[in-house]
Design a protein around this motif. Structure first.
Motif, mmCIF file in Angstrom:
data_model
loop_
_atom_site.group_PDB
_atom_site.id
_atom_site.type_symbol
_atom_site.label_atom_id
_atom_site.label_comp_id
_atom_site.label_asym_id
_atom_site.label_seq_id
_atom_site.Cartn_x
_atom_site.Cartn_y
_atom_site.Cartn_z
ATOM 1 N N MET A 8 -44.462 22.009 -47.298
ATOM 2 C CA MET A 8 -45.706 21.343 -47.709
ATOM 3 C C MET A 8 -45.903 21.449 -49.209
ATOM 4 O O MET A 8 -46.242 20.514 -49.884
ATOM 5 N N PHE A 9 -45.669 22.648 -49.726
ATOM 6 C CA PHE A 9 -45.895 22.863 -51.150
ATOM 7 C C PHE A 9 -45.063 21.925 -51.995
ATOM 8 O O PHE A 9 -45.535 21.305 -52.935
ATOM 9 N N LYS A 10 -43.760 21.789 -51.590
ATOM 10 C CA LYS A 10 -42.901 20.923 -52.394
ATOM 11 C C LYS A 10 -43.413 19.497 -52.379
ATOM 12 O O LYS A 10 -43.457 18.822 -53.401
ATOM 13 N N THR A 11 -43.835 19.030 -51.179
ATOM 14 C CA THR A 11 -44.345 17.662 -51.076
ATOM 15 C C THR A 11 -45.604 17.483 -51.901
ATOM 16 O O THR A 11 -45.736 16.553 -52.686
ATOM 17 N N ILE A 12 -46.545 18.407 -51.729
ATOM 18 C CA ILE A 12 -47.814 18.303 -52.454
ATOM 19 C C ILE A 12 -47.581 18.409 -53.941
ATOM 20 O O ILE A 12 -48.137 17.665 -54.737
ATOM 21 N N ARG A 13 -46.718 19.343 -54.357
ATOM 22 C CA ARG A 13 -46.505 19.570 -55.772
ATOM 23 C C ARG A 13 -45.888 18.351 -56.441
ATOM 24 O O ARG A 13 -46.278 17.941 -57.530
ATOM 25 N N THR A 14 -44.916 17.718 -55.727
ATOM 26 C CA THR A 14 -44.268 16.530 -56.298
ATOM 27 C C THR A 14 -45.266 15.410 -56.473
ATOM 28 O O THR A 14 -45.355 14.774 -57.523
ATOM 29 N N VAL A 15 -46.039 15.152 -55.425
ATOM 30 C CA VAL A 15 -47.041 14.094 -55.498
ATOM 31 C C VAL A 15 -48.078 14.424 -56.551
ATOM 32 O O VAL A 15 -48.535 13.567 -57.299
ATOM 33 N N ALA A 16 -48.438 15.707 -56.620
ATOM 34 C CA ALA A 16 -49.476 16.114 -57.556
ATOM 35 C C ALA A 16 -49.067 15.871 -58.993
ATOM 36 O O ALA A 16 -49.865 15.430 -59.820
ATOM 37 N N PHE A 17 -47.804 16.182 -59.329
ATOM 38 C CA PHE A 17 -47.355 15.987 -60.704
ATOM 39 C C PHE A 17 -47.402 14.515 -61.088
ATOM 40 O O PHE A 17 -47.780 14.145 -62.196
ATOM 41 N N VAL A 18 -47.026 13.639 -60.128
ATOM 42 C CA VAL A 18 -47.088 12.200 -60.405
ATOM 43 C C VAL A 18 -48.538 11.776 -60.588
ATOM 44 O O VAL A 18 -48.884 11.032 -61.503
ATOM 45 N N ALA A 19 -49.389 12.274 -59.690
ATOM 46 C CA ALA A 19 -50.806 11.906 -59.761
ATOM 47 C C ALA A 19 -51.448 12.405 -61.033
ATOM 48 O O ALA A 19 -52.258 11.723 -61.651
ATOM 49 N N GLU A 46 -43.797 25.996 -40.008
ATOM 50 C CA GLU A 46 -44.431 25.238 -38.930
ATOM 51 C C GLU A 46 -45.252 24.062 -39.443
ATOM 52 O O GLU A 46 -45.551 23.135 -38.673
ATOM 53 N N PHE A 47 -45.624 24.092 -40.730
ATOM 54 C CA PHE A 47 -46.518 23.062 -41.269
ATOM 55 C C PHE A 47 -45.708 22.069 -42.102
ATOM 56 O O PHE A 47 -45.253 22.389 -43.196
ATOM 57 N N VAL A 48 -45.546 20.855 -41.573
ATOM 58 C CA VAL A 48 -44.712 19.842 -42.228
ATOM 59 C C VAL A 48 -45.505 18.548 -42.377
ATOM 60 O O VAL A 48 -46.039 18.014 -41.396
ATOM 61 N N ILE A 49 -45.591 18.056 -43.607
ATOM 62 C CA ILE A 49 -46.290 16.802 -43.886
ATOM 63 C C ILE A 49 -45.281 15.690 -44.110
ATOM 64 O O ILE A 49 -44.292 15.868 -44.826
ATOM 65 N N GLU A 50 -45.532 14.547 -43.493
ATOM 66 C CA GLU A 50 -44.742 13.345 -43.732
ATOM 67 C C GLU A 50 -45.582 12.382 -44.558
ATOM 68 O O GLU A 50 -46.699 12.036 -44.154
ATOM 69 N N THR A 51 -45.062 11.992 -45.707
ATOM 70 C CA THR A 51 -45.804 11.095 -46.599
ATOM 71 C C THR A 51 -45.210 9.697 -46.552
ATOM 72 O O THR A 51 -44.000 9.512 -46.742
ATOM 73 N N GLY A 52 -46.055 8.707 -46.300
ATOM 74 C CA GLY A 52 -45.599 7.330 -46.216
ATOM 75 C C GLY A 52 -45.440 6.681 -47.574
ATOM 76 O O GLY A 52 -45.770 7.253 -48.617
ATOM 77 N N LYS A 53 -44.949 5.479 -47.578
ATOM 78 C CA LYS A 53 -44.716 4.745 -48.824
ATOM 79 C C LYS A 53 -46.021 4.465 -49.562
ATOM 80 O O LYS A 53 -46.014 4.267 -50.777
#
Length: 269
Positions: free
Chosen positions: A1-12, A150-157
């Motif tokens: 989750m952290f990697k996903t959130i962090r990547t999106v966060a840096f772009v945002a 156990e906590f996995v986020i899937e981010t759509g396009k």
């Protein structure tokens, strides 16, 4: 989750237009529409849900509190942006007839941290919730911690994220009944992942007393992260054996802490 959130966060963060960080004390300098709210008993509670869920999960807490004589408002966050969620919470606070306790679960903690400088808010309750400081993003809270597998986020396009369906029970609602967990999974509300990259302008916990209810079996956060955030904001902590969905599965424990916050806030001034 952290990697996903962090990547999106840096772009945002690179794309977001942010303004200078205001000091929380200054944010409360406008006129108090509640009049004598600073000396009144706290009988209003505003509940703010987190990501991937809606306000219906607060039903048990709502019933516990209304039975004790509280007026309870449940915010329905759109989860379309940080600004939209803060606006929804402020809108609910504007409708209160006196001082209130503001409660947030998970992502809702970020929202009450920003919106909690509202003059009607007397205290804050964080329910396994995030609590950034002014000038910080939500994504920054994950730095140095590892989200449980156990906590996995899937981010759509389109940039909106869901919890992976086959991970939902283990990651979000392990102690819910099978029927409740299945319904929560089927009714997920996606969040705009860019929201995690927006810097807060205010940190209400710097000027308002705070309480924290922490689920010790929470798989959405590193337990060290939850305990560390609560310690940093000086919250009075209640630990309970529960999953991330404690706002649904532990209504009495959560309501007891809210009740304590309201009573202590009523006598503190």
């Amino acid at each position: 989750m952290f990697k996903t959130i962090r990547t999106v966060a840096f772009v945002a963060a690179a794309a977001a237009a942010t303004v200078g960080v205001q000091q929380p004390a200054l944010a409360q300098s406008h006129e108090n529409p509640a009049g004598t709210a600073a000396t009144a008993a706290v009988k209003n509670v505003v509940l703010v849900h987190g990501a991937f869920a809606d306000g219906s999960g607060w039903r048990g807490v709502y019933q516990e509190l209304t039975a004790r004589g509280y007026h309870v408002t449940v915010v329905q966050n759109p989860l379309t942006s940080f600004a939209d969620d803060v606006a929804a919470t402020r809108r609910a606070l504007d409708r209160q007839d006196g001082p209130a306790i503001l409660v947030g679960h998970s992502w809702g903690g970020t929202i009450i941290t920003e919106a909690g400088v509202h003059p009607r808010v007397r205290g804050l309750v964080y329910v396994s919730a995030l609590s950034p400081d002014a000038g910080e993003t939500t994504a920054q809270q994950y730095e140095g911690y590892k989200t449980p597998p156990e906590f996995v986020i899937e981010t759509g396009k389109d940039g909106f994220g869901f919890i992976k369906p086959d991970k939902f029970v283990a990651g979000f609602a392990a102690d819910a009944t099978p029927a409740d967990a299945a319904f929560l999974n089927a009714s997920q509300v996606p969040i705009n992942m860019a929201s995690f990259g927006v810097k807060l302008q205010n940190a209400a916990w710097r000027t308002k007393p705070s309480w924290a209810v922490i689920a010790t079996e929470d798989k959405a956060f590193d337990q060290r992260m939850l305990q560390g955030m609560a310690k940093r904001i000086g919250a009075r902590v209640t630990n309970v054996s529960a999953s991330h969905a404690l706002f649904l599965t532990q209504p009495r424990v959560v309501a007891d802490v809210i009740d304590e916050a309201a009573r202590q806030s009523s006598t503190a001034r």
